[in-house]
Design an enzyme around this catalytic site. Structure first.
Site, PDB file in Angstrom:
ATOM      1  N   THR A   1       0.994  -1.290   0.004  1.00 42.68           N
ATOM      2  CA  THR A   1      -0.002   0.066   0.056  1.00 42.68           C
ATOM      3  C   THR A   1       0.878   1.204   0.174  1.00 42.68           C
ATOM      4  OG1 THR A   1      -1.283  -1.266   1.411  1.00 42.68           O
ATOM      5  CG2 THR A   1      -1.895   1.213   1.185  1.00 42.68           C
TER       6      THR A   1
ATOM      7  N   GLU B   1       9.621  -7.256  -2.527  1.00 46.86           N
ATOM      8  CA  GLU B   1      10.234  -5.977  -3.331  1.00 46.86           C
ATOM      9  C   GLU B   1      11.691  -6.050  -3.644  1.00 46.86           C
ATOM     10  OE1 GLU B   1       8.412  -5.581  -0.503  1.00 46.86           O
ATOM     11  OE2 GLU B   1       6.676  -4.242  -0.882  1.00 46.86           O
TER      12      GLU B   1
ATOM     13  N   ASN C   1      -4.524  -8.622   3.534  1.00 46.58           N
ATOM     14  CA  ASN C   1      -4.454  -7.038   3.945  1.00 46.58           C
ATOM     15  C   ASN C   1      -4.319  -6.061   2.868  1.00 46.58           C
ATOM     16  OD1 ASN C   1      -4.428  -5.350   6.041  1.00 46.58           O
ATOM     17  ND2 ASN C   1      -2.361  -4.710   5.573  1.00 46.58           N
TER      18      ASN C   1
ATOM     19  N   ARG D   1       5.315   6.944   0.394  1.00 42.66           N
ATOM     20  CA  ARG D   1       4.612   6.516   1.748  1.00 42.66           C
ATOM     21  C   ARG D   1       5.521   6.748   2.917  1.00 42.66           C
ATOM     22  NH1 ARG D   1       2.363   0.409   3.134  1.00 42.66           N
ATOM     23  NH2 ARG D   1       3.002   0.591   5.426  1.00 42.66           N
TER      24      ARG D   1
END
Lengths: 334, 1206
Positions: free
Chosen positions: B32, B65, B1011, B115
């Site tokens: 996210t 990642e 999630n 973020r």
């Protein structure tokens, strides 16, 4: 032996039609059924209510969680293609049509008036040779009287009949107060065939778990009697062709049904139990029996035991039923 | 200039649209707020959408990642055009490869939804702390400030990287831009083709690693060469600046949209100038224009190309009149002289002066400030305050804005007077529930207005952190001009409240403008609505001259068969009242949108939504507003007056949505918070709650075990405790022999229950005369709320049963123990939380929990309220979340520290033997702590020890006091989902398994990344549809348990509480008792499986009976007894896999789309179940020779301890 017949305006090589059920789900089985001699095949019923339930359930359970949390706008990939509603059924119908040369009959159980029409049109467009309307419905609502139920059924059938050009059969339940009248009303609605009778799924009770259990029990030959009875009563009195479904297991059952006046007999349970090749056995037995009894064709004996021609028409009357019951009792007490 | 086609999309889609069309290989990993970019790319490729060269990009989801960066690095080296998308910690995992990719001068663009990096806490929201951590990688950094720019700059970055060979990090603000929906002009394929040079692509291909023209790259270099080689690329960085400018110029000539490395907005002779990048620049732009129109000499420099930083361009763009500059950083660099952009600006100005390229009249004063961390609002008033600061003779430096810093006094004061919108801007705010579809409907509305009118549109959506009963707030703007307002709507002219209950806990009209329209979904007839409003709401309506409209949307929704989905109804109301579009046209457009959105879900879904639209207008009523307030009922307090002071001061404010008002001094300095706050948040989510019938109940406690929210509980207690019980409190004699004579109660927490019905579904006790009636049935909550609230309060105060009192702990008796995990924000019917609750019942008072990032860390540790709690002695689970990827290592670290402390304590006890007495020392050191009794006694010993130490005046005594509690054994748990255990954290997990150290690993296996929205993991079974496996995953689920079994020294169990509760409890007890590493893999049903969670337990049963999910326990200790370590807890697979799979949409959708494919998957599942059973059965017959099973190392023979002992 000439076993040909005509059903839903279509000439058939013999009277054995594979009835609506799971046999038509698998393309290989469908091919084996044709190879074994099936004259036509009715696909499993498309239940509108089931489709609607599934659609709404997915709408609630897949879309219902979307856009509710910052980290995920959805929890499922977006559908890859239009794969809901009747799509799968129609696609399967197309595949079956492609796989076999015999007529393929769609089967539909709608729930809303629009649903009946829409799905009937889609099934026709998908290439079905005919459509069997499965009027299976439990009338459990005490506020709904018989007349209303009958009127709704008739209206549905008439609307479908008008909306499509392929032949239409109506598969009925025996639970009408005035079945003969209902049958005539459907006949007047220009249906092309009446299919007798629908078999209800009857729940069982698990006495330990205190639950109602749903299981499908296969038909046996004893169920044929009710069908013979009503086919015999209707034969010659209605324009529509007649089909027996339920309890047809052996060649002799086919002979009885035909004598009562049936144009075709639908088989499901016997084929589920014994496999597609059972059709070949039945057809061979049928031909042998006809030969042995010096019938020139199957159609020659059609209706010879109908209400109109049977030497003892009282046998088809209710009064006689009481006698039969008593005689059975007498036998058992001796 | 070409007038482009307009589309209404969010920032993620805007960027991904370009990235997908300009790439050949896309490697991604969900995080996210960047996940949608990868998901869209995957979806487009799955649907066969080609890039601009006609090939479909290859999209691959990696295990982390780090893996994604490695994969793109490889693809680039082999000559492909590659991209990736990420954010935050994910970006940090890419850093090592980023240095390599840049060092090798590789054309590459990555897109980052910037973020916050987790520090004292995790935050999924936006700031620049992640991208600022990449400054030294050698990547060019290009910043977008809006959705349009995210689209445009994506293209510019892809083009410029090919020209320059410098890789690009293109970023935009997480959520504020990534999730903002806006109307933009779309770049078509020809635009992209015109920008990207075929020659440069050919050059990239020529540099590819290939055995046909082999080279070697990635060598190791020594002091003689590395430095020079590192400098050899300088020219490319010098050239990069001009290339970006050229690319921007080419872009402008084709699209008409003009950008530059730095852009100036404002008064041509500005004296005060703001320097900023990202979405804050849009807010600043809007504010500066307004101030300039008023004649204020203020200006703004927007930073586009942050790296390489072009000193000359920057200085040149500043107005020569500038006297003071405020540089705004959306990041914090503790301990630095200043934040990065500030330092860059200061250095640039200094260097410009040195190089004499500055034409400024005076050397300006330069100050730096921080704003907007973790998506904190940045508003025009704040911009005005920053500029106001520059009017001071000595402007405050290193300031903050947007918060109240009453500790180090960095914050600038601001008022909200400047937060006005122009009259021709339409503003609307909608309060909804996550499950009612409000956000989806508003996204639709924004698209309708964007596509059907000439107006510009903006939609921004705020979510709370709960999963069940989440509140959403949608902010919609439309305007005749481009919208630059990158902040929430300060004074909406339209407010909709889609849930009447919100009026009691949220101040929905607080911001409403004077004369605003208020649309309310009220479950009352129109003539009752006014009287039902709380006093405060009535007052606001009268004072602000608000017009009120109401509809009973829930009833309409129910009538048309839409369940709780009121979205379409409320959307129709919005259009009917707001007049944004003519009503008839609006309705036609809503229906068009419904068809577009839901046609893939089926005709019935579309039909019912249509019906909802048609039924709406007649049911919408304007509510007359009387001149005075008539209500006697005010808004109830958010938390009970009995709540602790901290909850009153902090938690309640956060719950009210007013956390922005809390000053710095209110906060703990290190992210440490108290436990047990969820119990004060009474959310009243359930429409119906379970009601207990003691006459039918068989006291099996299954209801309590399966409850995901600890909202139905069982207790046994002395009859005397019933004194003072509320009149409706139910109690019956306990049926079990162990507590003969005691009373028993099942009690529901009416305001904490989510109404999931899992408990009712598992309840086996039926009324024999009316089997529909069970020992617990669902009944409407509202009429029961007050009485059950009192009953629950009484119940909670009843004495708790302790483990010491239980002769045997099993699935039934365990539920008599107090859960120390309660009322979490997990989804209604969650399949994970029952395990955690059970864990705390069994070991909570001595547990340390390391929790991997994911669902369990969000419902476990997301403010404002958290579910882990303490018992009456103040003992409870100590919980922490480190990262997603390192949880196993983090948990191992906890264990190492605990072991160290224990060893130290034992050493000190031994050394203080003379002072504390031999008897006490022996009791402490020789205690058998393998049983509950032993642990209890040891607690007593430690208490005695602590008392004894108060009389010992030695330094060792003080040291011992600090660690004495570690003489009572601690239970270390490593908790996380399958994303952690199977994928990103597997390396660490494997290492910890191999270590043999005494940690317990609980994997909450939902078989998907829950999630972040259902991306496949290696736990996803074959045949299941998930994101990145939209046609059904083709490879089988990884057998994590079997891999761990192979070590031989690891305790391994697979459990499923819905299938076999006794085995679940037994496995957790055994795992904890095992003095080495334990791995427990727990089947967790999840909303991402696509069915009603109330059926979760029965699905678990089917999973086990069909053999899809095996149950077993592998206990190495059994070998010592000559028994096989592997024990199967399930029988041979029954032919139920089809039933299991057809019950879940994740499998069923495959069948509908492609029945043959489903059949193949089904066969695979059945075969795999048989094969697995066969294999496990054989394993269960293997007895391992004793000498090979001594790998397990308990705390007493940990290496460190052994070394010290030797």
């Amino acid at each position: 032996m000439n076993l040909t017949t005509e059903y839903l305006g279509m000439p058939l090589a013999n009277p054995i039609v594979v009835g609506a059920g799971p046999l038509s789900d698998d393309l290989d089985t469908v091919r084996r059924l044709e190879d074994a001699g099936a004259a036509a095949i009715v696909l499993r019923s498309l239940f509108e209510e089931q489709i609607v339930r599934e659609e709404m359930s997915e709408f609630v359970h897949l879309d219902g969680h979307g856009d509710s949390f910052g980290e995920a706008a959805s929890f499922f990939p977006s559908p890859r293609s239009f794969a809901l509603g009747p799509h799968q059924y129609l696609e399967h119908l197309r595949k079956v049509k492609h796989a076999v040369g015999i007529p393929v009959i769609g089967s539909l159980n709608g729930s809303r008036p629009e649903g009946w029409l829409e799905y009937a049109r889609l099934i026709a467009e998908a290439g079905a040779n005919a459509l069997e309307l499965n009027l299976y419905r439990l009338s459990a609502d005490p506020n709904l009287d018989a007349a209303a139920i009958e009127r709704r059924s008739l209206e549905t059938v008439m609307a479908v009949r008008e909306s499509i050009t392929i032949p239409v059969a109506v598969k009925l339940s025996p639970f009408y107060t005035a079945f003969a009248h209902m049958a005539r009303e459907f006949d007047r609605a220009y249906v092309d065939a009446l299919v007798l009778f629908n078999r209800f799924y009857q729940p069982d009770i698990d006495v330990e778990a205190l639950t109602a259990t749903r299981s499908l029990h296969l038909s046996d030959a004893s169920e044929l009697r009710l069908r013979l009875h009503w086919i015999a009563i209707l034969s010659g009195r209605v324009r529509a062709s007649l089909a027996v479904t339920g309890g047809v297991h052996e060649a002799v059952d086919v002979i009885k049904a035909t004598m009562a006046g049936a144009h075709v007999t639908q088989m499901v349970s016997a084929l589920l139990q014994r496999g597609p090749n059972h059709i070949r056995v039945v057809l061979e037995d049928l031909a042998r029996w006809l030969t042995e009894h010096e019938w020139e064709s199957l159609s020659a004996l059609r209706g010879n035991m109908s209400f109109e021609k049977v030497p003892d028409p009282d046998a088809y009357e209710r009064a006689n039923y009481m006698l039969m019951l008593q005689s059975w009792k007498d036998v058992s007490w001796r | 200039m070409i007038e482009g086609r307009t589309i209404t999309v969010d920032g993620n889609e805007a960027a991904a649209s370009v990235a997908h069309r300009l790439s050949e290989v896309i490697a991604i990993y969900p995080i996210t707020p960047s996940s949608p970019m990868g998901e869209l790319a995957d979806e487009w490729s799955a649907h066969g959408r080609p890039n601009i060269w006609g090939a479909v990009p290859e999209v691959v989801e990696m295990q982390s990642e780090g893996g994604a960066a490695g994969a793109v690095h490889g693809a680039l080296q082999a000559g492909a055009l590659a991209t990736t998308f990420t954010a935050s910690q994910g970006l940090l995992l890419m850093l090592p490869n980023m240095f390599k990719i840049a060092g090798e001068l590789t054309p590459f663009t990555m897109h980052v939804a910037a973020r916050t990096i987790a520090t004292h806490a995790l935050s999924i929201f936006g700031d620049h702390s992640d991208v600022m951590a990449c400054r030294s990688t050698g990547f060019a950094m290009l910043s977008s400030a809006s959705v349009q720019e995210a689209h445009d700059f994506a293209a510019i970055a892809h083009a410029a990287t090919l020209e320059s060979r410098v890789p690009f990090l293109h970023f935009f603000d997480g959520f504020r831009t990534s999730h903002e929906v806006s109307k933009i002009e779309m770049l078509d394929d020809d635009d992209l083709r015109a920008l990207v040079s075929g020659d440069r692509i050919a050059e990239h291909r020529r540099r590819a690693l290939t055995p046909d023209h082999p080279v070697i790259r990635g060598t190791a270099q020594n002091p003689d060469t590395f430095f020079q080689a590192r400098e050899a690329a300088n020219l490319h960085y010098h050239a990069c600046i001009a290339i970006v400018r050229r690319t921007m110029a080419a872009f402008a000539s084709r699209t008409g949209r003009r950008y530059d490395l730095f852009e100036y907005v404002g008064h041509p002779e500005a004296e005060r100038v703001l320097v900023i990048m990202g979405s804050g620049a849009e807010t600043a732009h809007e504010t500066i224009e307004r101030l300039s129109r008023r004649g204020e000499r203020v200006g703004l420099v927007k930073v586009r190309l942050y790296r390489p930083f072009d000193l000359e361009s920057f200085v040149r763009i500043l107005p020569k009149t500038v006297r003071a500059i405020a540089v705004m950083d959306r990041t914090k660099e503790p301990g630095a002289v200043g934040e990065p952009l500030y330092l860059d600006v200061r250095a640039a100005l200094d260097e410009a002066r040195d190089q004499r390229c500055s034409e400024l009249a005076v050397a300006p004063v330069v100050v730096g400030g921080r704003y907007g961390l973790s998506s904190k609002e940045f508003t025009p008033s704040m911009v005005a305050a920053v500029l106001e600061n520059l009017t001071q003779e000595h402007p405050r430096n290193h300031f903050t804005v947007g918060i109240v810093d009453d500790v180090t006094h960095t914050s600038l004061r601001y008022d909200t007077a400047f937060d006005e919108e122009d009259d021709d801007v339409t503003t609307a705010v909608f309060y909804g529930l996550g499950s009612d579809g409000t956000v989806g409907a508003n996204k639709n509305s924004i698209k309708i207005i964007g596509e059907e009118t000439q107006r510009h549109v903006q939609g921004y959506f705020v979510y709370d952190s709960k999963k069940a009963g989440a509140t959403t707030v949608s902010h919609l703007r439309t305007s005749p001009r481009p919208i630059r307002s990158a902040y929430l709507i300060p004074k909406p002219r339209f407010v909709a409240c889609h849930q009447f209950e919100f009026l009691d806990r949220l101040d929905v009209l607080e911001r409403a403008a004077d004369g605003a329209v208020f649309l309310l979904n009220a479950p009352y007839p129109p003539d009752e609505v006014w009287d039902r409003l709380p006093l405060e709401v009535q007052r606001q309506i009268i004072d602000k001259h608000i017009r009120v409209y109401a509809i009973d949307a829930s009833t309409v929704a129910k009538r048309v068969g839409m369940g709780s989905r009121i979205n379409t109804i409320m959307q129709t109301c919005f259009f009917a009242i707001s007049g944004v579009l003519p009503k008839a046209e609006a309705i036609a457009q809503i229906k068009h949108a419904i068809e577009k959105t839901y046609s893939k879900r089926g005709v019935e879904v579309v039909r019912r939504n249509f019906e909802a639209v048609d039924a709406t207008v007649a049911e919408l009523h304007e509510i007359p507003v009387p001149p005075t307030v008539t209500a006697e009922r005010g808004r109830p307090p958010l938390v009970s007056s009995e709540a602790p002071d901290f909850v009153q001061r902090m938690t309640a404010v956060l719950m009210a949505g007013k956390g922005d008002l809390l000053p710095v001094s209110a906060f703990p300095v290190d992210g440490t918070w108290p436990l047990g706050t969820a119990r004060w948040e009474k959310r009243n989510l359930a429409v119906e709650i379970p009601v207990w019938d003691p006459a039918v109940c068989i006291q099996c406690n299954q209801c309590a075990l399966v409850c995901p929210h600890a909202a139905i509980r069982a207790k046994v207690y002395d009859p005397a405790a019933l004194g003072g019980a509320p009149p409706t409190f139910k109690a019956v004699p306990y049926k079990g022999l162990e507590f003969k004579g005691r009373q028993y109660t099942i009690q529901v927490a009416p305001e904490d229950c989510t109404g999931c019905t899992l408990c009712v579904e598992v309840c086996p006790a039926k009324d024999r005369t009316n089997p529909r009636h069970k020992a617990i049935d669902m009944h409407p909550q509202a009429p029961l709320r007050q009485t059950e609230r009192d009953n629950y309060a009484f119940f909670v105060d009843l004495p708790e049963t302790t483990r010491l009192e239980l002769a045997k702990i099993d699935h039934r008796t365990s539920q008599l123990l107090e859960p120390l995990f309660e009322y979490s924000g997990a989804c209604a019917g969650c399949g994970e939380t029952p395990y955690l609750k059970l864990l705390t019942q069994l070991f909570g008072d001595r547990a340390l929990i390391a929790n991997a990032t994911g669902c369990s860390s969000i419902y476990g540790g997301n403010l404002p309220t958290t579910p882990y709690s303490t018992n009456r002695e103040g003992l409870g689970p100590a919980w922490s979340n480190s990262l997603f990827e390192d949880n196993a290592e983090f948990g191992l670290g906890l264990r190492l520290a605990v072991d160290h402390h224990t060893h130290l304590a034992r050493t000190l006890v031994a050394s203080l033997r003379a002072s504390i007495g031999d008897g006490l020392a022996d009791r402490v050191l020789d205690a058998d702590v393998s049983s509950e009794e032993g642990i209890h006694s040891q607690r007593e010993h430690v208490r005695a020890l602590m008392h004894a130490l108060t009389h010992v005046d030695l330094p060792e005594a003080r040291r011992l006091e600090a660690v004495a509690e570690y003489l009572v054994p601690k239970s270390v748990w490593l908790v996380g989902g399958d994303g952690w255990a199977y994928d990103i954290g597997y390396g660490g997990l494997d290492h910890v398994l191999a270590s043999g150290r005494n940690v317990n690993i609980l994997v909450l296996d939902t078989e998907v990344y829950s999630n972040t929205g259902g991306q496949q993991s290696k736990a996803t079974p074959a045949g299941a549809v998930a994101k990145f496996a939209s046609a059904g995953k083709t490879t089988p689920k990884k057998d994590l348990g079997l891999l761990a079994n192979m070590y031989g020294h690891v305790y391994v169990a697979r459990i499923a509480f819905g299938a076999k509760m006794p085995q679940t409890v037994q496995a957790l007890l055994e795992a904890e008792a095992y003095p080495g590493t334990s791995l427990v893999i727990a089947y967790s049903h999840c909303i991402a499986h696509g069915y009603d969670m109330a059926q979760g337990a029965s699905q678990q049963k089917l999973a086990v009976e069909s053999g899809v999910w095996p149950l077993y326990r592998f206990d190495p200790r059994r070998s010592a007894k000559g028994e096989p370590p592997m024990q199967l807890d399930y029988g041979p697979p029954k032919p139920l896999a089809a039933e299991y799979m057809r019950n879940e949409s994740r499998f069923r959708v495959v069948e509908r789309a492609d029945p043959d494919r489903f059949k193949a998957f089904l066969k695979t599942a059945q075969d795999a179940a048989q094969r697995r059973y066969g294999l496990y059965e054989q394993l269960a017959g293997i007895r391992v020779p004793l000498e090979e099973t001594t790998g397990a190392r308990g705390k007493d023979d940990a290496p460190a301890a052994r070394e010290r002992q030797s």
